[in-house]
Design an enzyme around this catalytic site. Sequence first.
Site, PDB file in Angstrom:
ATOM      1  N   ARG A   1       4.712 -12.871   9.603  1.00  0.00           N
ATOM      2  CA  ARG A   1       5.486 -11.681   9.245  1.00  0.00           C
ATOM      3  C   ARG A   1       6.795 -11.659  10.012  1.00  0.00           C
ATOM      4  NH1 ARG A   1       3.430  -6.352   9.446  1.00  0.00           N
ATOM      5  NH2 ARG A   1       1.628  -7.128   8.376  1.00  0.00           N
TER       6      ARG A   1
ATOM      7  N   GLU B   1       0.864  -1.159   0.000  1.00  0.00           N
ATOM      8  CA  GLU B   1       0.000   0.000   0.000  1.00  0.00           C
ATOM      9  C   GLU B   1       0.915   1.228   0.000  1.00  0.00           C
ATOM     10  OE1 GLU B   1      -2.802   0.173   3.235  1.00  0.00           O
ATOM     11  OE2 GLU B   1      -3.468   2.166   2.610  1.00  0.00           O
TER      12      GLU B   1
ATOM     13  N   LYS C   1       4.227   0.862  10.147  1.00  0.00           N
ATOM     14  CA  LYS C   1       4.391   2.028   9.267  1.00  0.00           C
ATOM     15  C   LYS C   1       3.894   3.303   9.939  1.00  0.00           C
ATOM     16  CE  LYS C   1       2.796   0.022   5.326  1.00  0.00           C
ATOM     17  NZ  LYS C   1       2.329   0.017   3.928  1.00  0.00           N
TER      18      LYS C   1
HETATM   19  P1  ATP Z   1      -0.467  -1.622   6.534  1.00  0.00           P
HETATM   20  O1  ATP Z   1      -0.891  -1.706   7.944  1.00  0.00           O
HETATM   21  O2  ATP Z   1      -0.272  -0.230   6.048  1.00  0.00           O
HETATM   22  O3  ATP Z   1      -1.245  -2.504   5.595  1.00  0.00           O
HETATM   23  P2  ATP Z   1       1.669  -3.455   5.986  1.00  0.00           P
HETATM   24  O4  ATP Z   1       2.921  -3.574   6.769  1.00  0.00           O
HETATM   25  O5  ATP Z   1       0.764  -4.621   5.868  1.00  0.00           O
HETATM   26  O6  ATP Z   1       0.985  -2.211   6.601  1.00  0.00           O
HETATM   27  P3  ATP Z   1       1.610  -3.276   3.116  1.00  0.00           P
HETATM   28  O7  ATP Z   1       2.058  -2.174   2.246  1.00  0.00           O
HETATM   29  O8  ATP Z   1       0.165  -3.638   3.088  1.00  0.00           O
HETATM   30  O9  ATP Z   1       2.056  -2.915   4.574  1.00  0.00           O
HETATM   31  O10 ATP Z   1       2.500  -4.564   2.859  1.00  0.00           O
HETATM   32  C1  ATP Z   1       2.766  -5.089   1.609  1.00  0.00           C
HETATM   33  C2  ATP Z   1       3.048  -6.543   1.740  1.00  0.00           C
HETATM   34  O11 ATP Z   1       4.165  -6.766   2.596  1.00  0.00           O
HETATM   35  C3  ATP Z   1       1.886  -7.300   2.329  1.00  0.00           C
HETATM   36  O12 ATP Z   1       1.696  -8.488   1.599  1.00  0.00           O
HETATM   37  C4  ATP Z   1       2.308  -7.573   3.738  1.00  0.00           C
HETATM   38  O13 ATP Z   1       1.729  -8.750   4.211  1.00  0.00           O
HETATM   39  C5  ATP Z   1       3.831  -7.689   3.596  1.00  0.00           C
HETATM   40  N1  ATP Z   1       4.478  -7.340   4.858  1.00  0.00           N
HETATM   41  C6  ATP Z   1       4.329  -6.210   5.573  1.00  0.00           C
HETATM   42  N2  ATP Z   1       5.038  -6.255   6.717  1.00  0.00           N
HETATM   43  C7  ATP Z   1       5.663  -7.449   6.729  1.00  0.00           C
HETATM   44  C8  ATP Z   1       6.537  -8.107   7.652  1.00  0.00           C
HETATM   45  N3  ATP Z   1       6.922  -7.525   8.791  1.00  0.00           N
HETATM   46  N4  ATP Z   1       6.990  -9.340   7.330  1.00  0.00           N
HETATM   47  C9  ATP Z   1       6.621  -9.926   6.182  1.00  0.00           C
HETATM   48  N5  ATP Z   1       5.807  -9.374   5.285  1.00  0.00           N
HETATM   49  C10 ATP Z   1       5.312  -8.149   5.537  1.00  0.00           C
HETATM   50 MG    MG Z   2      -1.195  -4.347   4.567  1.00  0.00          MG
END
Ligand code: ATP
Ligand code: MG
Length: 569
Positions: free
Chosen positions: A271, A45, A281
């Site tokens: 994660r 995102e 974030k």
């Molecule tokens: P938000 O709360 O803004 O959604 P997010 O950390 O999930 O935060 P995204 O931009 O949606 O951010 O993440 C993009 C991809 O990265 C998603 O598929 C998410 O599952 C993965 N991702 C985010 N944080 C992690 C993490 N700590 N470890 C592994 N994968 C992650």
């Molecule tokens: Mg997300």
Amino acid sequence: MTNATDPDKPAEGAGESLDFIRTIVTDDVKAGKNAGRVQTRFPPEPNGYLHIGHAKSICLNFGIAKQFGGKCNLRFDDTNPTKEDVEYVDSIKEDIRWLGFDWDDREFYASDYFEQLYEWAEHLIKTGKAYVDSLEADKMREYRGTLTEPGKPSPDRDRPPQESLDLFRRMRAGEFPDGALVLRAKVDLASPNFNMRDPILYRIRRAHHHRTGDKWLIYPMYDWAHGQSDAIEGITHSICTLEFENHRPLYDWFLDNIPAPCHPQQIEFARLNLTYTMMSKRKLLRLVQDGYVSSWDDPRMPTLSGLRRRGYTAAAIREFADRIGVAKRDSIVDVALLEHCVRDDLNASAPRVMAVLRPLKVVLENYPEGQVEHFELPAHPDNPEMNMRKIPFSRVLYIEHDDFMEDPPKKFFRLAPGREVRLRGGYFIKCNSVVKDPVTGEILELRCSYDPATRGGVAPDGRKVKVTIHWVSADHAIEAEVRLYDRLFSDPDPGADREGVDWTSLINPNSLEVLKGCKLEHTAAGAEPESRWQFERIGYFCADRRDSKPGALVFNRTVSLKEDNWRKG
Ligand code: ATP
Ligand code: MG
């Protein structure tokens, strides 16, 4: 396990062991599912910069596509216009490329599918599986029920499809104020899974979108956009993190109830959590906005751009992602493992130089004024093709302030009055006296003598010294600013929610120390921005890619030489 000839390329076989996701994909390919095709996506995102956790997901999604001869799309999940920005889109692309992955021309946006998503929403309405609801937000929450009580139907739940369709079209046309109506799926109010209790698909929101501008007044919710975008792109394996596990029934329900071109399989993994590291974030944004760090790419940030600026290599991060693997259970990885991967990679590639961070002047009383000789040292101990360094030696030198003690305790073996040490690549020197500021008592310089018979670091009479220290010739050294970065948090688990503890109080107050007037061996004079070096005996350093210029060099400490040295200056 990096590639020895090119540290930015993964080694053969990296990431190819069979974790549970790769096992699923292997079985699917064998069974001829999706005609043997493998298609993944990385769906950020654009509401922040990518961090080390995202790197795990990137390595996994792009890695699986590569391993199985498939493709991985980059898809921006841009359904929340108020939090998103093109600055984030650009940084995300730059960071993925830097990490070593390529989406070719497959750069997609959920917003590109808004029209199709809208049509499918109408389809759900027409088939009696979605309705426009006018219930106020707090009522809606109340009607959703509790863990022990099923949800209660909204009075609008049985609105005839034709009426919902008319209202939905008028929502799109802007006839209602923000928040007045929502479109909900009609799923199952009694489901123990709250996601199934008639989730919202659309809300009215007059917000400017970074791609669609003011075209849309209604925006799809994440759950409604995500799976449908997967289907549009022909994704075969939709890999996401564990918090989406109980969204999977909804993911499947949507796809089962629209004329979707295919039905991707959602697979969840744990994660990445890292000790001493914050990955939310929202909190990272606050660190930037409130000035705890200088920017998203501040070298203390766990963002990819921050780690890059700090001196971490893409190869080291990929190696780390490979070593931690993927699992189904949440855990917290020791940040020391990441640092270890960085150290390993830099050890193999970084040229060596001597750098004196806190200079102490040494005058060799018996060395002729104006005389200069040169010692040869390898730029890298196991890389003969990396040339030799010619290091000038003269009467006035600098050594590290820490390498001298006037009144040394028992375990201190470095220089002290009357004691002899070896200068790296050079002679034995002995400290004869200490010159101090008569007022402050501060040590200004050491008067020493050298033993001409010890050139090359060996005494012909066989006498030994306990320690070899680094040094630079005063007349030949170059100056640089050195930024000593330490971990941003002093607490091993700064992301944990703890009652009564404000997470900002866990910030390490000493995460940055700036040293000016450091004296470096002249071979580092041409250090290009982002070039990485080993300062012998100290650690790995990287010329800052923003602030370092020829003649005004700035180095960031990437990582110390050894784990237990971490907190030494
Ligand atoms: P938000 O709360 O803004 O959604 P997010 O950390 O999930 O935060 P995204 O931009 O949606 O951010 O993440 C993009 C991809 O990265 C998603 O598929 C998410 O599952 C993965 N991702 C985010 N944080 C992690 C993490 N700590 N470890 C592994 N994968 C992650
Ligand atoms: Mg997300």
